[in-house]
Scaffold this active site. Structure first.
Site, PDB file in Angstrom:
ATOM      1  N   SER A 124       2.333  -3.901  11.692  1.00 55.55           N
ATOM      2  CA  SER A 124       2.281  -3.003  10.543  1.00 55.55           C
ATOM      3  C   SER A 124       2.279  -3.691   9.187  1.00 55.55           C
ATOM      4  O   SER A 124       2.772  -4.807   9.016  1.00 55.55           O
ATOM      5  CB  SER A 124       3.482  -2.049  10.607  1.00 55.55           C
ATOM      6  OG  SER A 124       4.687  -2.793  10.622  1.00 55.55           O
ATOM      7  N   GLN A 145       4.129  -4.139   6.145  1.00 60.19           N
ATOM      8  CA  GLN A 145       5.586  -4.036   6.073  1.00 60.19           C
ATOM      9  C   GLN A 145       6.141  -4.997   5.044  1.00 60.19           C
ATOM     10  O   GLN A 145       5.459  -5.870   4.521  1.00 60.19           O
ATOM     11  CB  GLN A 145       6.200  -4.342   7.442  1.00 60.19           C
ATOM     12  CG  GLN A 145       5.893  -5.744   7.955  1.00 60.19           C
ATOM     13  CD  GLN A 145       6.465  -5.991   9.339  1.00 60.19           C
ATOM     14  OE1 GLN A 145       7.476  -6.693   9.459  1.00 60.19           O
ATOM     15  NE2 GLN A 145       5.840  -5.430  10.365  1.00 60.19           N
ATOM     16  N   HIS A 174      10.421  -6.656   4.014  1.00 61.29           N
ATOM     17  CA  HIS A 174      11.831  -6.690   4.384  1.00 61.29           C
ATOM     18  C   HIS A 174      12.680  -6.709   3.120  1.00 61.29           C
ATOM     19  O   HIS A 174      12.332  -7.383   2.139  1.00 61.29           O
ATOM     20  CB  HIS A 174      12.123  -7.914   5.246  1.00 61.29           C
ATOM     21  CG  HIS A 174      11.201  -8.047   6.419  1.00 61.29           C
ATOM     22  ND1 HIS A 174      11.167  -7.117   7.438  1.00 61.29           N
ATOM     23  CD2 HIS A 174      10.267  -8.969   6.720  1.00 61.29           C
ATOM     24  CE1 HIS A 174      10.257  -7.486   8.322  1.00 61.29           C
ATOM     25  NE2 HIS A 174       9.695  -8.589   7.906  1.00 61.29           N
ATOM     26  N   LYS A 186      16.045 -10.274   5.164  1.00 59.11           N
ATOM     27  CA  LYS A 186      15.244 -10.809   6.261  1.00 59.11           C
ATOM     28  C   LYS A 186      14.061 -11.631   5.742  1.00 59.11           C
ATOM     29  O   LYS A 186      12.913 -11.368   6.066  1.00 59.11           O
ATOM     30  CB  LYS A 186      14.731  -9.653   7.148  1.00 59.11           C
ATOM     31  CG  LYS A 186      14.170 -10.111   8.493  1.00 59.11           C
ATOM     32  CD  LYS A 186      13.564  -8.925   9.235  1.00 59.11           C
ATOM     33  CE  LYS A 186      12.911  -9.354  10.527  1.00 59.11           C
ATOM     34  NZ  LYS A 186      12.192  -8.252  11.200  1.00 59.11           N
ATOM     35  N   GLU A 211      11.490 -14.542   6.060  1.00 60.75           N
ATOM     36  CA  GLU A 211      11.008 -15.095   7.323  1.00 60.75           C
ATOM     37  C   GLU A 211       9.850 -16.060   7.097  1.00 60.75           C
ATOM     38  O   GLU A 211       9.208 -16.070   6.052  1.00 60.75           O
ATOM     39  CB  GLU A 211      10.602 -13.978   8.285  1.00 60.75           C
ATOM     40  CG  GLU A 211       9.539 -13.040   7.785  1.00 60.75           C
ATOM     41  CD  GLU A 211       9.330 -11.836   8.692  1.00 60.75           C
ATOM     42  OE1 GLU A 211      10.155 -11.604   9.597  1.00 60.75           O
ATOM     43  OE2 GLU A 211       8.343 -11.125   8.504  1.00 60.75           O
ATOM     44  N   HIS A 246       3.365  -7.814   3.932  1.00 61.07           N
ATOM     45  CA  HIS A 246       2.617  -8.660   4.859  1.00 61.07           C
ATOM     46  C   HIS A 246       2.297  -7.879   6.122  1.00 61.07           C
ATOM     47  O   HIS A 246       2.840  -6.805   6.379  1.00 61.07           O
ATOM     48  CB  HIS A 246       3.403  -9.929   5.216  1.00 61.07           C
ATOM     49  CG  HIS A 246       4.759  -9.660   5.811  1.00 61.07           C
ATOM     50  ND1 HIS A 246       5.869  -9.423   5.032  1.00 61.07           N
ATOM     51  CD2 HIS A 246       5.180  -9.576   7.100  1.00 61.07           C
ATOM     52  CE1 HIS A 246       6.916  -9.227   5.809  1.00 61.07           C
ATOM     53  NE2 HIS A 246       6.524  -9.309   7.075  1.00 61.07           N
ATOM     54  N   ARG A 268       8.092  -0.020   6.788  1.00 59.09           N
ATOM     55  CA  ARG A 268       6.667   0.027   7.128  1.00 59.09           C
ATOM     56  C   ARG A 268       5.958   1.103   6.306  1.00 59.09           C
ATOM     57  O   ARG A 268       6.571   2.086   5.902  1.00 59.09           O
ATOM     58  CB  ARG A 268       6.480   0.327   8.620  1.00 59.09           C
ATOM     59  CG  ARG A 268       7.149  -0.673   9.548  1.00 59.09           C
ATOM     60  CD  ARG A 268       6.994  -0.259  11.005  1.00 59.09           C
ATOM     61  NE  ARG A 268       7.625  -1.213  11.917  1.00 59.09           N
ATOM     62  CZ  ARG A 268       8.888  -1.155  12.301  1.00 59.09           C
ATOM     63  NH1 ARG A 268       9.662  -0.182  11.851  1.00 59.09           N
ATOM     64  NH2 ARG A 268       9.376  -2.063  13.116  1.00 59.09           N
ATOM     65  N   LYS A 275       5.046   3.893  14.078  1.00 60.18           N
ATOM     66  CA  LYS A 275       6.481   4.000  13.831  1.00 60.18           C
ATOM     67  C   LYS A 275       6.745   4.661  12.480  1.00 60.18           C
ATOM     68  O   LYS A 275       5.828   4.984  11.727  1.00 60.18           O
ATOM     69  CB  LYS A 275       7.124   2.613  13.892  1.00 60.18           C
ATOM     70  CG  LYS A 275       6.997   1.936  15.254  1.00 60.18           C
ATOM     71  CD  LYS A 275       7.658   0.561  15.254  1.00 60.18           C
ATOM     72  CE  LYS A 275       7.542  -0.108  16.611  1.00 60.18           C
ATOM     73  NZ  LYS A 275       8.170  -1.459  16.623  1.00 60.18           N
TER      74      LYS A 275
END
Length: 381
Positions: free
Chosen positions: A58, A60, A62, A85, A87, A237, A256, A262
């Site tokens: 997706s 999305q 964080h 989060k 990453e 991203h 998302r 979802k």
């Protein structure tokens, strides 16, 4: 594949039902090192993953810590923890992703080239193009003005009527062709990262989804094995295709807004983003030779929770690690070899995963007839 102690996917000691978290909690200072144990309250501060992307993941972002705590407090059933989060992803195969906003002049050019995109953002497009056309300096738009114009454009797109999105996508596909084989431009057909190729691919996977139009707003990264990119908090991203190792702060918070069946939380996503913009190269993270090593490089993002070491050994070669000061989780991704410490030895084969306590000394060796590649997540304070 998740490797770590997050409750949504906790690792266990091989051949037992003992969670890795229980091993760590027996003596956090020994397992993690004193500094890590103190700073992260006796917990491994990262989550390590291997992902294989056949269908795009997706659009999305964080949250940062402040927003994560707010979301977790207000909706704990959706946002499972209060941690941020950030990453990093390192490609294992050819890998395509979208990350961060494109340079504004590129987005502006796409508004001209693709009227279907323009139709969905017609209220904000004019001001955006005006701001994008101004240079930097005293006579140009300020960075704040640019970010506000970019936010208005992205917000209008992500909040577009579903029927209008479907109609404009079908118009776009009728104009450019539904199949890469029918593309009038051979270069477009051969380039999987070209916006038209991505529109076709993503619409086939998520028909009539507004996230398809994000190819005109987000940078597209084309990575080779060993290439990496970092995604900070509040950074949009999506992963499109390929295999990667991924490391992040210990969290499962995801907001998302497209390319997903979802829950979509568009208002939160639109409001939270930094709206930084720039070239795809600005997203890449270059590795450096790991201190004192002969065959290892380290990917070191601008956060404390984790770094990742890549070790690549030719047949018969050995790499030794002496007393690294943080907890390590490493996975074998290629080849065959041996792990040895002062007391025992373990066979290394693809998919084998090991936890190594802080301040341990060990060596990994490639077999005499095969190379060996491992990735190691570590927190070193």
């Amino acid at each position: 594949l998740w490797m770590g102690t997050h409750p949504s996917g906790p690792s266990k000691v091989f051949g037992t039902d003992t969670p890795l978290a229980a091993v760590v909690q027996e003596c956090p200072e020994m397992a993690l090192g004193q500094k890590v144990a103190d700073k992260y309250h006796g917990q491994i501060p990262y989550l390590f993953k291997v992902l294989s992307i056949e269908k795009a993941l997706s659009i999305q972002a964080h949250p940062d810590k402040q927003l994560a705590q707010k979301l977790h407090s207000e909706r704990p059933a959706v946002y499972k923890d209060g941690n941020h989060k950030p990453e990093m992803s390192i490609a294992l195969t050819d890998f395509i992703a979208m990350s961060g906003f494109r340079p504004l002049d590129q987005i502006s050019a796409f508004l001209d080239e693709y009227p279907e995109f323009h139709a969905l953002v017609s209220k904000s497009a004019g001001n955006f193009k005006r701001v994008a056309a101004t240079g930097s300096g005293s006579s140009g738009a300020s960075e704040e003005e640019k970010k506000l114009a970019l936010k208005a454009l992205f917000s209008e797109l992500m909040n577009a009527d579903e029927g209008d999105v479907a109609k404009q996508l079908q118009r776009l596909l009728q104009r450019i062709g539904h199949d890469d084989d029918n593309d009038n431009d051979d270069n477009h057909a051969k380039d999987a990262t070209h916006p038209q190729a991505l529109v076709r691919r993503l619409n086939a996977e998520y028909p009539d989804d507004v996230g398809v139009f994000c190819v005109f707003m987000l940078n597209v990264l084309s990575l080779q094995p060993g290439d990496a990119f970092y995604m900070g908090p509040n950074d949009p991203h999506a992963y499109v295709s390929g295999d990667c190792v991924e490391c992040m702060a210990t969290s499962d918070n995801v907001i998302r807004a497209g390319l997903t069946p979802k829950l979509r939380d568009v208002p939160v996503l639109v409001d939270m983003l930094t709206y930084d913009h720039g070239s795809p190269d600005s997203k890449l993270l270059k590795p450096e030779v790991f201190a004192g090593s002969l065959h290892s490089v380290v990917y070191d993002p601008p956060i404390d929770e984790f770094s990742v070491i890549r070790t690549a050994l030719q047949p018969g070669q050995t790499e030794r690690f002496d007393g690294l000061t943080g907890p390590q989780i490493f996975i074998v991704v290629e080849g065959k070899g041996l792990l040895e410490d002062a007391e025992e030895s373990y066979a290394l084969l693809p998919g084998h995963v090991f936890f190594v306590a802080a301040n341990s000394s060990y060596a990994i060796s490639a077999a005499s007839d095969q190379s060996l590649v491992t990735y190691t997540a570590i927190c070193m304070l």
